[in-house]
Design an enzyme around this catalytic site. Structure first.
Site, PDB file in Angstrom:
ATOM      1  N   CYS A 133     -54.142  40.314 -13.693  1.00 11.31           N
ATOM      2  CA  CYS A 133     -54.260  40.751 -12.289  1.00 11.31           C
ATOM      3  C   CYS A 133     -55.602  41.442 -12.055  1.00 11.31           C
ATOM      4  O   CYS A 133     -55.765  42.617 -12.387  1.00 11.31           O
ATOM      5  CB  CYS A 133     -53.107  41.689 -11.933  1.00 11.31           C
ATOM      6  SG  CYS A 133     -53.211  42.320 -10.244  1.00 11.31           S
ATOM      7  N   CYS A 136     -55.553  44.422  -9.729  1.00 13.85           N
ATOM      8  CA  CYS A 136     -55.082  45.657 -10.369  1.00 13.85           C
ATOM      9  C   CYS A 136     -56.155  46.252 -11.287  1.00 13.85           C
ATOM     10  O   CYS A 136     -56.347  47.466 -11.311  1.00 13.85           O
ATOM     11  CB  CYS A 136     -53.844  45.386 -11.238  1.00 13.85           C
ATOM     12  SG  CYS A 136     -52.612  44.316 -10.502  1.00 13.85           S
ATOM     13  N   ASP A 137     -56.824  45.426 -12.053  1.00 17.06           N
ATOM     14  CA  ASP A 137     -57.594  45.938 -13.188  1.00 17.06           C
ATOM     15  C   ASP A 137     -59.107  45.792 -13.108  1.00 17.06           C
ATOM     16  O   ASP A 137     -59.824  46.333 -13.949  1.00 17.06           O
ATOM     17  CB  ASP A 137     -57.093  45.258 -14.481  1.00 17.06           C
ATOM     18  CG  ASP A 137     -55.651  45.654 -14.778  1.00 17.06           C
ATOM     19  OD1 ASP A 137     -55.257  46.769 -14.390  1.00 17.06           O
ATOM     20  OD2 ASP A 137     -54.923  44.854 -15.374  1.00 17.06           O
TER      21      ASP A 137
END
Ligand code: NAP
Length: 310
Positions: A133, A136-137
């Site tokens: 993701c 997200c990261d």
């Protein structure tokens, strides 16, 4: 005993649905599975869930949601749902060692990133350099070099997003053309920060406590090379956890449950609602899953009231 509502799944979507159903005095039963918490429990720091200015660990966020649901009156069953039967009146959910009956059901079983089963993938997944993701990261890879695996829309989208943070992004794709839509593909090709390694398969992710590089094989000449990088983003698709609902709920060709109503949380079966990544292949975010959980809970409550069940 016939439950008012059973919620299958205990990720962000299921737990948010549980909070809303509990506050509506429905005393929901959450069939939380043998590995509760969903995908968030395999991520590290979450910086984009509103309300946590310093970020929050994925496991802790889920744990807090579970405690919140429990305090408000949700009950939990640590079993997997393995089969379902959804006739018009009482819905039946067969679990590993019990059978549940409910007047309404919310399906929030999530999805799992498709993995490659190669050395290093599991070892570095979730906070040590391997992610599925970018949204997200990506911020954890500022000014770093990362590899994105895959050639679909997700791979192109993730690579473009990562290019905003990283020094360099390498796409590793097993063929010599993208599966992604034309517009995504050309945007990716034209991004000066993105390099594409065609006809290449990832063979190994190596490192020490963190990812330090990858080994890839060219499928045309079988040459194996090592490339230094700090992160690997797998973008080879997701698999929705919907096996027990096949031939029961309408699904698309990839097995995602299709929402049937305006809010897209009603399924093809009256009294059965859906929330989160098992029906969403576009956004796949904790916050969108939570939003869908809320929508499914409110829709379920209205269904129960309209049917005279509560
Ligand atoms: P996808 O379209 O199935 O693409 C997966 C990619 O990974 C393909 O390029 C595939 O290679 C490659 N792949 C699969 N298994 C592999 C393996 N074992 N080893 C190496 N490579 C492998 O998946 P997706 O990109 O996640 O997209 C899923 C759906 O969501 C699609 O319908 C997509 O259009 C949609 N989506 C839309 C958006 C958007 O509209 N913004 C964004 C993301 C996704 P091959 O090409 O050789 O098969």
């Amino acid at each position: 005993m016939i439950e008012s509502i059973a919620i299958i799944g205990s990720g962000c979507a299921g737990l948010t649905a549980a909070i809303y159903c509990a506050r509506a005095n429905l005393s929901p039963l959450v069939i939380e599975g043998s590995q509760p918490g969903g995908q968030l429990t395999t991520t590290s720091e979450i910086e984009n869930f509103p309300g946590f200015a310093e970020g929050i660990n994925g496991f802790e966020l889920t744990d807090r949601m579970r405690k919140q649901a429990e305090r408000l009156g949700a009950r939990f069953l640590s079993e997997n749902a393995v089969s379902v039967n959804f006739p018009t009146d009482v819905k039946k959910v067969g679990c590993s060692s019990s059978a549940i009956q409910a007047k309404a059901v919310i399906v929030a079983t999530g999805a799992a990133p498709r993995m490659m089963s190669i050395p290093g993938e599991k070892k570095f997944f979730g906070g040590r350099g391997v992610s599925a993701c970018a949204t997200c990261d990506a911020p954890f890879f500022r000014k770093k070099i990362v590899a994105v695996i895959g050639g679909g829309d997700s791979a192109c989208e993730e690579a473009s997003f990562l290019a905003n943070f990283c020094e360099r992004v390498l796409i590793v794709h097993r063929r010599n053309e993208f599966r992604a839509s034309k517009i995504m593909a050309s945007r990716t090709r034209n991004n000066p920060k993105i390099a594409i390694l065609w006809d290449s398969v990832l063979q190994e992710i190596f490192g020490d406590d963190k990812v330090r590089g990858i080994k890839i094989k060219n499928v045309k000449d079988n040459a194996v090379s090592e490339i230094k990088c700090d992160g690997v983003f797998l973008a080879i698709g997701h698999i929705p956890n919907t096996t027990p609902f096949k031939s029961v709920l309408a699904m698309d060709e990839d097995g995602y449950i299709i929402g049937n109503g305006q809010g897209a949380v009603e399924t093809s079966v009256s009294g059965v609602f859906v929330a989160g990544d098992c029906s969403d292949k576009k956004f796949r975010q904790a916050i969108t899953a939570a939003g869908m959980g809320c929508m499914a809970a409110i829709s379920a409550e209205r269904f129960l009231a309209n049917e005279g069940f509560i």
